[in-house]
Design an enzyme around this catalytic site. Structure first.
Site, short mmCIF file in Angstrom:
data_model
loop_
_atom_site.label_atom_id
_atom_site.label_comp_id
_atom_site.label_asym_id
_atom_site.label_seq_id
_atom_site.Cartn_x
_atom_site.Cartn_y
_atom_site.Cartn_z
N CYS A 256 -8.10 -26.67 -16.62
CA CYS A 256 -6.67 -26.93 -16.80
C CYS A 256 -5.81 -25.71 -16.46
O CYS A 256 -4.80 -25.82 -15.76
CB CYS A 256 -6.38 -27.41 -18.22
SG CYS A 256 -7.21 -26.46 -19.51
N HIS B 159 -0.18 -25.43 -21.77
CA HIS B 159 -0.58 -24.05 -21.52
C HIS B 159 0.55 -23.31 -20.79
O HIS B 159 1.20 -23.86 -19.90
CB HIS B 159 -1.83 -23.99 -20.64
CG HIS B 159 -3.07 -24.50 -21.30
ND1 HIS B 159 -3.16 -24.79 -22.65
CD2 HIS B 159 -4.31 -24.77 -20.79
CE1 HIS B 159 -4.39 -25.21 -22.93
NE2 HIS B 159 -5.09 -25.21 -21.81
#
Length: 329
Positions: A126, A234
């Site tokens: 990711c 994130h």
């Protein structure tokens, strides 16, 4: 189009089902797959109910595509079994990413590498996906020499157990711990386990996967990955050194015209990416774009994305969409 979702009851699996529905992926039959303890449970997809089946049953059903989000060990054992019966596997774990015989795909960058012969396709980490989506067009124009990245990663990257730990700590409840330390009001400088060189696996994924996806092993990458008590996505502070000089306004223009990237960069209006606003969205957001005044040909950026969407489920389904659109499955 018969689609198996392996790990359908997990956090990423649930988002995969949601994204499949949102993007109207042409599913004629859904095959939800999970561990034995979940077999027989019902899940809902587009108003219909489907019973969860086990892995061997799913193999025998010979799906066209299997979207895997069930961990590396499961992928290593079962992806070849699905592939052997003609199913194309798109795997979210780290199991196949650095296998030289497997493609590591971010569709906007390198989907054109895919062929009908690719029966196991790897989905990148990711934190790598959101970074390379921004870096790839800049590398084409200016050639990247070095990247320094510090990540500030959502607890959703660890899974349901981590989300529960934060909620428990917020409420003052003692419960099961996903991390060695409390995460509430804390920042843990460890994502994944440590390798012999003192870096974590997460940090080394950023190094190795970036080089493989962009297709240039000369790009030097160094990373520090930090877990913070955030749910939405994130964030990454990225410093890039180029071989050639650049104009900051041209950088913004290149990124503005890059598929999947949204530029949020206006200090006058305090406009910059944040996980609070990235959550639930498929784009990668970039801002705080500015020249590094301490080093020639260098740039600082702040990159944010929902790690469960573009960082996992959405990227996986975009790969599947490319396969269908180009008659590769």
């Amino acid at each position: 189009m018969r689609v198996a979702v392996v790990g359908a009851t997990g956090m990423v699996g649930e988002v995969m089902l949601q994204v499949l529905a949102e993007r109207n992926f042409p599913v004629t039959e859904l095959i939800p797959v999970a561990s034995e303890k979940s077999v027989g449970k019902e899940i809902e997809f587009k108003g219909a109910k489907y019973k969860v089946v086990g892995l061997q049953t799913a193999v025998d059903m010979k799906a066209d595509i299997a979207l895997f989000s069930a961990g590396g060990e499961t992928s290593l054992e079962w992806a070849p079994k699905f592939a052997a019966v003609g199913t194309t596997v798109i795997d979210n774990s780290s199991a196949w990413r650095m296998d030289p015989t497997k493609k590591l795909i971010v569709p906007e960058i390198n989907a054109s590498e895919l062929t009908k012969e690719d029966k196991i396709i790897a989905n990148p980490n990711c934190s790598t996906i959101q970074m390379v989506l921004v870096l790839a067009p800049l590398h084409k124009k200016y050639k990247i020499k070095r990247v320094i990245v510090s990540t500030y990663q959502s607890i959703t990257g660890t899974g349901v157990k981590a989300v529960q730990q934060l909620e428990n700590e917020y409420e003052g409840i003692k419960g099961e711990m996903a991390y060695k330390y409390q995460i509430h009001r804390n920042a843990i400088p460890q994502c994944d386990s440590f390798e012999e060189n003192g870096y974590t696996k997460e940090e080394m994924k950023l190094v190795r996967e970036t080089q493989k996806i962009i297709g240039d092993n000369t790009i030097a990458v160094t990373a520090t990955a930090i877990r913070i008590p955030v749910v939405g996505g994130h964030s990454e502070a990225v410093n890039v050194e180029f071989a050639n000089d650049f104009n900051v306004s041209e950088i913004r223009d290149i990124l503005h015209h890059t598929d999947g990237v949204v530029v949020q960069d206006n200090t006058d209006t305090y406009t910059y990416p944040m996980p609070l606003f990235a959550q639930g969205k498929d784009d990668v957001f970039v801002g705080r774009i500015r020249r590094d005044e301490s080093q020639p040909n260098s740039l600082n950026m702040w990159i944010v994305a929902d790690n469960l969407r573009k960082g996992a489920a959405t990227n996986t389904i975009q790969i599947a969409e490319y396969l269908v659109a180009n008659d590769l499955v």
